[in-house]
Motif scaffolding. Sequence first.
Motif, PDB file in Angstrom:
ATOM      1  N   VAL A 106       0.844  -1.203   0.000  1.00 35.35           N
ATOM      2  CA  VAL A 106       0.000   0.000   0.000  1.00 35.35           C
ATOM      3  C   VAL A 106       0.881   1.257   0.000  1.00 35.35           C
ATOM      4  N   ALA A 107       1.932   1.252   0.817  1.00 32.28           N
ATOM      5  CA  ALA A 107       2.838   2.414   0.861  1.00 32.28           C
ATOM      6  C   ALA A 107       3.572   2.560  -0.472  1.00 32.28           C
ATOM      7  N   ALA A 108       4.049   1.440  -1.015  1.00 33.88           N
ATOM      8  CA  ALA A 108       4.772   1.487  -2.297  1.00 33.88           C
ATOM      9  C   ALA A 108       3.840   2.007  -3.388  1.00 33.88           C
ATOM     10  N   MET A 109       2.618   1.492  -3.394  1.00 38.54           N
ATOM     11  CA  MET A 109       1.676   1.894  -4.442  1.00 38.54           C
ATOM     12  C   MET A 109       1.358   3.386  -4.354  1.00 38.54           C
ATOM     13  N   ALA A 110       1.151   3.890  -3.136  1.00 40.28           N
ATOM     14  CA  ALA A 110       0.813   5.304  -2.984  1.00 40.28           C
ATOM     15  C   ALA A 110       1.930   6.181  -3.549  1.00 40.28           C
ATOM     16  N   SER A 111       3.178   5.859  -3.241  1.00 35.07           N
ATOM     17  CA  SER A 111       4.258   6.729  -3.734  1.00 35.07           C
ATOM     18  C   SER A 111       4.418   6.558  -5.250  1.00 35.07           C
ATOM     19  N   TYR A 112       4.201   5.349  -5.734  1.00 31.40           N
ATOM     20  CA  TYR A 112       4.306   5.120  -7.186  1.00 31.40           C
ATOM     21  C   TYR A 112       3.203   5.880  -7.936  1.00 31.40           C
ATOM     22  N   LEU A 113       1.983   5.810  -7.428  1.00 31.13           N
ATOM     23  CA  LEU A 113       0.866   6.485  -8.103  1.00 31.13           C
ATOM     24  C   LEU A 113       1.024   8.001  -8.047  1.00 31.13           C
ATOM     25  N   ASP A 114       1.471   8.503  -6.901  1.00 36.33           N
ATOM     26  CA  ASP A 114       1.632   9.950  -6.796  1.00 36.33           C
ATOM     27  C   ASP A 114       2.694  10.419  -7.795  1.00 36.33           C
ATOM     28  N   THR A 115       3.748   9.614  -7.936  1.00 39.34           N
ATOM     29  CA  THR A 115       4.805   9.953  -8.897  1.00 39.34           C
ATOM     30  C   THR A 115       4.255   9.931 -10.324  1.00 39.34           C
ATOM     31  N   ARG A 116       3.517   8.872 -10.647  1.00 43.45           N
ATOM     32  CA  ARG A 116       2.969   8.781 -12.012  1.00 43.45           C
ATOM     33  C   ARG A 116       1.972   9.906 -12.280  1.00 43.45           C
ATOM     34  N   ALA A 117       1.179  10.241 -11.276  1.00 42.57           N
ATOM     35  CA  ALA A 117       0.191  11.309 -11.466  1.00 42.57           C
ATOM     36  C   ALA A 117       0.886  12.650 -11.722  1.00 42.57           C
ATOM     37  N   HIS A 118       2.110  12.774 -11.224  1.00 39.32           N
ATOM     38  CA  HIS A 118       2.880  14.015 -11.436  1.00 39.32           C
ATOM     39  C   HIS A 118       3.886  13.887 -12.584  1.00 39.32           C
ATOM     40  N   SER A 145      -5.208   7.465 -12.730  1.00 36.84           N
ATOM     41  CA  SER A 145      -6.225   8.521 -12.889  1.00 36.84           C
ATOM     42  C   SER A 145      -7.052   8.668 -11.632  1.00 36.84           C
ATOM     43  N   ALA A 146      -7.370   7.557 -10.968  1.00 42.39           N
ATOM     44  CA  ALA A 146      -8.170   7.656  -9.744  1.00 42.39           C
ATOM     45  C   ALA A 146      -7.401   8.446  -8.681  1.00 42.39           C
ATOM     46  N   TRP A 147      -6.120   8.169  -8.572  1.00 46.00           N
ATOM     47  CA  TRP A 147      -5.278   8.876  -7.592  1.00 46.00           C
ATOM     48  C   TRP A 147      -5.207  10.365  -7.945  1.00 46.00           C
ATOM     49  N   ALA A 148      -4.986  10.653  -9.237  1.00 48.31           N
ATOM     50  CA  ALA A 148      -4.839  12.047  -9.667  1.00 48.31           C
ATOM     51  C   ALA A 148      -6.123  12.825  -9.394  1.00 48.31           C
ATOM     52  N   ARG A 149      -7.259  12.192  -9.616  1.00 42.94           N
ATOM     53  CA  ARG A 149      -8.538  12.873  -9.349  1.00 42.94           C
ATOM     54  C   ARG A 149      -8.647  13.208  -7.878  1.00 42.94           C
ATOM     55  N   ARG A 150      -8.259  12.237  -7.086  1.00 45.86           N
ATOM     56  CA  ARG A 150      -8.413  12.414  -5.653  1.00 45.86           C
ATOM     57  C   ARG A 150      -7.492  13.488  -5.083  1.00 45.86           C
ATOM     58  N   PHE A 151      -6.288  13.565  -5.648  1.00 39.92           N
ATOM     59  CA  PHE A 151      -5.302  14.498  -5.079  1.00 39.92           C
ATOM     60  C   PHE A 151      -5.101  15.737  -5.934  1.00 39.92           C
ATOM     61  N   SER A 152      -6.029  15.985  -6.863  1.00 42.92           N
ATOM     62  CA  SER A 152      -5.799  17.130  -7.751  1.00 42.92           C
ATOM     63  C   SER A 152      -5.774  18.434  -6.958  1.00 42.92           C
ATOM     64  N   LYS A 153      -6.611  18.541  -5.928  1.00 48.05           N
ATOM     65  CA  LYS A 153      -6.618  19.765  -5.133  1.00 48.05           C
ATOM     66  C   LYS A 153      -5.344  19.826  -4.282  1.00 48.05           C
ATOM     67  N   ALA A 154      -5.059  18.673  -3.654  1.00 44.88           N
ATOM     68  CA  ALA A 154      -3.877  18.626  -2.790  1.00 44.88           C
ATOM     69  C   ALA A 154      -2.610  18.940  -3.585  1.00 44.88           C
ATOM     70  N   ARG A 155      -2.644  18.595  -4.881  1.00 46.79           N
ATOM     71  CA  ARG A 155      -1.456  18.833  -5.721  1.00 46.79           C
ATOM     72  C   ARG A 155      -1.110  20.312  -5.789  1.00 46.79           C
ATOM     73  N   MET A 156      -2.132  21.149  -5.614  1.00 49.29           N
ATOM     74  CA  MET A 156      -1.889  22.581  -5.748  1.00 49.29           C
ATOM     75  C   MET A 156      -1.194  23.150  -4.495  1.00 49.29           C
ATOM     76  N   ILE A 157      -1.249  22.405  -3.386  1.00 47.46           N
ATOM     77  CA  ILE A 157      -0.646  22.945  -2.166  1.00 47.46           C
ATOM     78  C   ILE A 157       0.872  22.971  -2.339  1.00 47.46           C
ATOM     79  N   GLU A 158       1.415  24.114  -2.296  1.00 45.66           N
ATOM     80  CA  GLU A 158       2.865  24.228  -2.443  1.00 45.66           C
ATOM     81  C   GLU A 158       3.491  24.355  -1.064  1.00 45.66           C
ATOM     82  N   ARG A 159       4.725  23.992  -0.999  1.00 43.36           N
ATOM     83  CA  ARG A 159       5.429  24.133   0.261  1.00 43.36           C
ATOM     84  C   ARG A 159       5.488  25.624   0.622  1.00 43.36           C
ATOM     85  N   ALA A 160       5.203  25.948   1.880  1.00 41.38           N
ATOM     86  CA  ALA A 160       5.239  27.369   2.274  1.00 41.38           C
ATOM     87  C   ALA A 160       6.670  27.863   2.259  1.00 41.38           C
TER      88      ALA A 160
END
Length: 300
Positions: free
Chosen positions: A22-34, A285-300
């Motif tokens: 689950v941890a591996a998949m999350a980081s892999y999907l987030d990378t692919r979505a970006h 695509s499911a991951w990207a949809r879910r985190f599309s808003k979160a993707r906009m959060i930039e590091r302060a």
Amino acid sequence: MMHYTGRFAPSPTGPLHAGSLVAAMASYLDTRAHKGRWLLRIEDIDEPRTVAGAAENICNTLAILGMDPDGEVIWQSHRKARYEAAFGQLSNHVYPCGCSRKEIADSRTGIASDGALIYSGTCRQGLAEGKTTRAWRLRVPPLNSAEGAITFEDRWLGRVTEALSESTGDFVLKRADGFWAYQLAVVVDDAEQGVTDVVRGADLLGSTARQIHLQKLLHLPTPRYLHVPVVNNAAGEKLSKQTGATPIDLNKPLDALMLAADRLGLLLPAAAGSDLPLFWEAATSAWARRFSKARMIERA
Ligand code: GLU
């Protein structure tokens, strides 16, 4: 903005199981979505816990599941000179500690989130007469100082605040027997590999503030963080080799992938369970949809 770089950093203590997938998949999907790079780092720094062949087994399993790392795989056991150099840069913040396990237990000020004992700072003012160095600890800032609390935005959990003086106390960076603390190794490696996004299990949430504190002291950038919920077994314990997690069945890779995606809350069409490329496309695509808003959060 720096090019997205994610990573999976398993400790080779056994084969990949449903929880670590689950941890591996999350980081892999987030990378692919970006459309980023996904690195694999073998965290074999804790040598007594390392199991021979486990790293190769994990690499092989990831390949069968269709998760291919970009670039060279790095091994922490080969990188001790780097950790030594970072340790040298921290010399103003580090002190030798001569406390035995029992003394730490007797003087502890509480239990940290990872089960470790919160160190009371006995050796801060110097080693007592007749004591020998057992470990080197990093002095953490007092609660009432400007750096007393560390705050970060977790992309899954929201804002997290932790005061190290309360949660861990002065923590170990190196032991006299040559053991390097995971916290230091991870910070050095994430920075050197240009990791922009750490996506991992929430069992490591309690390490993040220590890692951010080390990044600041070493003048290294702080990546963004996303901690995914850990998978529990039927008894409510975190799924791990110790709690009876069984390795992924490599004869049925898609079953394991569908289950992990479900645990991440991704809704996939049934067809995704019949073909690897289809699975990864649908899951990304499911991951990207879910985190599309979160993707906009930039590091302060
Ligand atoms: N090696 C750690 C573990 O397997 C993970 C480190 C990390 O992702 O920062 O628990």
